[in-house]
Design a protein around this motif. Structure first.
Motif, mmCIF file in Angstrom:
data_model
loop_
_atom_site.group_PDB
_atom_site.id
_atom_site.type_symbol
_atom_site.label_atom_id
_atom_site.label_comp_id
_atom_site.label_asym_id
_atom_site.label_seq_id
_atom_site.Cartn_x
_atom_site.Cartn_y
_atom_site.Cartn_z
ATOM 1 N N THR B 67 -38.180 -2.059 -24.939
ATOM 2 C CA THR B 67 -38.028 -3.035 -23.851
ATOM 3 C C THR B 67 -37.360 -4.296 -24.359
ATOM 4 O O THR B 67 -36.439 -4.827 -23.726
ATOM 5 C CB THR B 67 -39.401 -3.397 -23.261
ATOM 6 O OG1 THR B 67 -40.033 -2.201 -22.847
ATOM 7 C CG2 THR B 67 -39.251 -4.319 -22.073
ATOM 8 N N ALA B 68 -37.823 -4.773 -25.518
ATOM 9 C CA ALA B 68 -37.244 -5.995 -26.081
ATOM 10 C C ALA B 68 -35.759 -5.791 -26.360
ATOM 11 O O ALA B 68 -34.932 -6.651 -26.038
ATOM 12 C CB ALA B 68 -37.984 -6.382 -27.356
ATOM 13 N N ARG B 70 -33.750 -3.671 -24.915
ATOM 14 C CA ARG B 70 -33.015 -3.527 -23.673
ATOM 15 C C ARG B 70 -32.747 -4.888 -23.034
ATOM 16 O O ARG B 70 -31.742 -5.075 -22.351
ATOM 17 C CB ARG B 70 -33.793 -2.634 -22.718
ATOM 18 C CG ARG B 70 -32.903 -1.855 -21.777
ATOM 19 C CD ARG B 70 -33.698 -0.983 -20.839
ATOM 20 N NE ARG B 70 -34.168 0.238 -21.455
ATOM 21 C CZ ARG B 70 -35.433 0.637 -21.430
ATOM 22 N NH1 ARG B 70 -36.343 -0.081 -20.854
ATOM 23 N NH2 ARG B 70 -35.782 1.767 -21.998
ATOM 24 N N ALA B 71 -33.653 -5.840 -23.265
ATOM 25 C CA ALA B 71 -33.494 -7.164 -22.664
ATOM 26 C C ALA B 71 -32.389 -7.973 -23.340
ATOM 27 O O ALA B 71 -31.896 -8.932 -22.778
ATOM 28 C CB ALA B 71 -34.812 -7.925 -22.713
ATOM 29 N N LEU B 72 -31.993 -7.567 -24.557
ATOM 30 C CA LEU B 72 -30.924 -8.299 -25.241
ATOM 31 C C LEU B 72 -29.591 -8.014 -24.558
ATOM 32 O O LEU B 72 -29.194 -6.860 -24.438
ATOM 33 C CB LEU B 72 -30.823 -7.857 -26.708
ATOM 34 C CG LEU B 72 -31.812 -8.468 -27.686
ATOM 35 C CD1 LEU B 72 -31.625 -7.837 -29.062
ATOM 36 C CD2 LEU B 72 -31.646 -9.974 -27.774
ATOM 37 N N PRO B 73 -28.890 -9.028 -24.077
ATOM 38 C CA PRO B 73 -27.604 -8.779 -23.423
ATOM 39 C C PRO B 73 -26.525 -8.438 -24.456
ATOM 40 O O PRO B 73 -26.268 -9.232 -25.355
ATOM 41 C CB PRO B 73 -27.301 -10.106 -22.725
ATOM 42 C CG PRO B 73 -28.062 -11.123 -23.489
ATOM 43 C CD PRO B 73 -29.239 -10.454 -24.113
ATOM 44 N N SER B 74 -25.903 -7.246 -24.316
ATOM 45 C CA SER B 74 -24.907 -6.802 -25.303
ATOM 46 C C SER B 74 -23.731 -7.763 -25.377
ATOM 47 O O SER B 74 -23.270 -8.120 -26.460
ATOM 48 C CB SER B 74 -24.364 -5.426 -24.937
ATOM 49 O OG SER B 74 -25.382 -4.593 -24.556
ATOM 50 N N PHE B 75 -23.261 -8.165 -24.210
ATOM 51 C CA PHE B 75 -22.089 -9.042 -24.165
ATOM 52 C C PHE B 75 -22.390 -10.386 -24.829
ATOM 53 O O PHE B 75 -21.594 -10.903 -25.620
ATOM 54 C CB PHE B 75 -21.648 -9.212 -22.709
ATOM 55 C CG PHE B 75 -20.437 -10.078 -22.528
ATOM 56 C CD1 PHE B 75 -19.294 -9.853 -23.265
ATOM 57 C CD2 PHE B 75 -20.451 -11.120 -21.613
ATOM 58 C CE1 PHE B 75 -18.176 -10.647 -23.100
ATOM 59 C CE2 PHE B 75 -19.342 -11.913 -21.435
ATOM 60 C CZ PHE B 75 -18.204 -11.681 -22.193
ATOM 61 N N LEU B 77 -24.689 -10.970 -27.082
ATOM 62 C CA LEU B 77 -24.862 -10.736 -28.517
ATOM 63 C C LEU B 77 -23.503 -10.671 -29.212
ATOM 64 O O LEU B 77 -23.311 -11.231 -30.293
ATOM 65 C CB LEU B 77 -25.606 -9.405 -28.693
ATOM 66 C CG LEU B 77 -26.558 -9.262 -29.865
ATOM 67 C CD1 LEU B 77 -27.569 -10.387 -29.877
ATOM 68 C CD2 LEU B 77 -27.265 -7.918 -29.797
ATOM 69 N N GLN B 156 -23.561 4.796 -22.635
ATOM 70 C CA GLN B 156 -23.682 3.334 -22.636
ATOM 71 C C GLN B 156 -22.781 2.711 -23.695
ATOM 72 O O GLN B 156 -22.211 1.646 -23.477
ATOM 73 C CB GLN B 156 -25.137 2.913 -22.857
ATOM 74 C CG GLN B 156 -25.992 3.172 -21.626
ATOM 75 C CD GLN B 156 -27.414 2.707 -21.792
ATOM 76 O OE1 GLN B 156 -27.671 1.675 -22.393
ATOM 77 N NE2 GLN B 156 -28.338 3.479 -21.274
#
Lengths: 219, 222
Positions: B67-68, B70-75, B77, B156
């Motif tokens: 969950t943690a 998944r909450a990180l925004p890839s863009f 980051l 993804q």
């Protein structure tokens, strides 16, 4: 200016406060999730009732889900322009795709005895769906909602690439243009915290909606 | 002009099909980043998923971690790491790997947990050592679900590798990012068509892989 003040200081070209961006992010994230849920509930009922409908629906959904969000946004610009709707439509479809299987699986987990008991009590299809099957499927539905919501929160930020529709993501283009790492930290941390927060709220909602589940585990 | 018109303009231009900004080069770059990220994510996710799923320990920790992540925004980051570290492969790979590890890890764990305990008991009863129970019984039965986890990770990655172009990296996202800034809509649409096509090809590849790898006996029971 203290570090704390600078963290919440949004560059003036965004014409928004930090709280404004957070509100915008919520708006762009939650509206599609809500629409996705509203559309998935009847679709899930139909798929569970007419079994032949499920494989084609699942197939179409998987194909839609495979379309990258940026590509999806870009396809829509031609139709909807550089507006929030361009970001919201793909997120609604992603939510739908995650939720329909969750609802169908959840409804299939309802035991035959339970279903028979409800029918024997004179429940029609719709009433049985709303009052018996749907409540039992709540854990599965919430599990789907958690995935959809948390990924939507972070996908919204990509909207900055199609004309500043990225809410907190707009901080990222400023971070690049002005070379200010703090703005990027601001966006990443705020989005991550919002994601975890919304996830926690959904877990809470599940506990409130399924009081019997806790009794069963403590017994 | 409509979408099809834009796509035609893009794909009919002969200069698109060669050179350093040509479709073959951009496609190869995109596939290269995607494969590298998927390989790293599998190296991290599969062993941990197999082991925790086999022993049944650490499931809650894995779920929280996923969950943690998944909450990180890839863009976000990607932009953050590029500003901090400068342009390079690491800022591009970290968000892609962070995106791909959770689905691989969690589905592998759940696939292993979902193996019928009676099967494992029977294999043990027949005198199979733990390693063979893992490789010859649990893994084949869990394989369809494990592959579905790797499939969602791969799709993804293919989708998200597009944003690498924003920090002046290559790949198919180049057409979208350049096209948007040059207001060349045919380029934008062409790039989007190519990425969507690659994602669908990935879907088809995994469908084929599942047909080939999953034992017929397991397939029938599902």
């Amino acid at each position: 200016m203290s570090f704390f003040d600078r963290f919440f200081q949004v560059p003036s070209d965004l014409q928004n406060s930090w709280w404004g961006l957070v509100g915008w992010q919520f708006h762009l994230t939650l509206l599609p999730v809500l629409w996705g849920l509203l559309l998935a509930l009847p679709l899930g009922l139909l798929c569970a009732r007419f079994r032949w409908l499920y494989p084609p629906v699942l197939g179409v959904a998987t194909v839609f889900y495979a379309i990258p969000s940026l590509a999806f946004f870009v396809f829509l610009i031609d139709v909807t322009g550089e507006t929030p709707i361009t970001v919201e439509i793909p997120l609604t479809i992603y939510t739908l795709v995650v939720l329909v299987p969750a609802i169908v699986d959840g409804m299939r987990s309802v035991s035959e005895e339970t279903r028979a008991a409800a029918t024997a009590m004179g429940f029609g299809t719709l009433r049985r769906y709303l009052q018996v099957e749907l409540p039992i499927a709540v854990p599965a539905i919430i599990a789907g909602l958690r995935v959809a919501t948390v990924s939507s929160v972070s996908l919204v930020s990509i909207g900055v690439l199609i004309g500043n529709q990225g809410a907190l993501g707009n901080l990222l283009s400023d971070a690049m243009n002005y070379h200010r790492p703090l703005l990027a930290w601001d966006a990443v941390l705020t989005i991550a915290v919002l994601g975890v927060l919304l996830d926690a709220l959904l877990v809470l909602a599940r506990r409130l909606l399924t009081p019997w589940a806790r009794k069963a585990t403590s017994a | 002009m409509n979408l099809i018109g834009f796509a035609q303009t893009f794909f009919n231009d002969p200069s698109r099909w060669s050179g350093s900004d040509g479709i073959p080069t951009r496609l190869a770059e995109h596939v290269e980043y995607s494969l590298l990220a998927l390989a790293i994510a599998m190296l991290i996710g599969l062993p941990i998923g197999l082991l925790t799923g086999h022993t049944g320990r650490g499931g809650n920790a894995l779920a929280a971690l996923a969950t943690a992540a998944r909450a990180l925004p890839s863009f976000g980051l990607l932009v953050l790491l590029t500003i901090m570290m400068g342009l390079g492969l690491t800022p591009v790979m970290v968000p892609l790997v962070a995106l791909a590890v959770p689905p691989i890890l969690v589905t592998t764990y759940e696939a292993m947990r979902g193996v019928d305990p009676a099967l494992v008991d029977a294999a043990r009863g027949m005198g199979l050592p733990t390693a063979r129970v893992l490789w010859q019984v649990e893994l084949p039965v869990a394989l369809p679900l494990i592959l579905s986890g790797i499939r969602s990770a791969a799709i993804q990655i293919v989708s998200t590798a597009t944003i690498a172009a924003y920090v002046s990296f290559g790949g198919l996202g180049r057409y979208i990012v350049d096209g948007l800034s040059q207001v060349r809509y045919d380029k934008v649409v062409g790039g989007a068509v190519l990425v969507a096509g690659l994602a669908l090809a990935t879907l088809a590849f995994f469908w084929l892989l599942t047909r080939l790898l999953v034992s017929p006996g397991v397939r029938r029971s599902r």
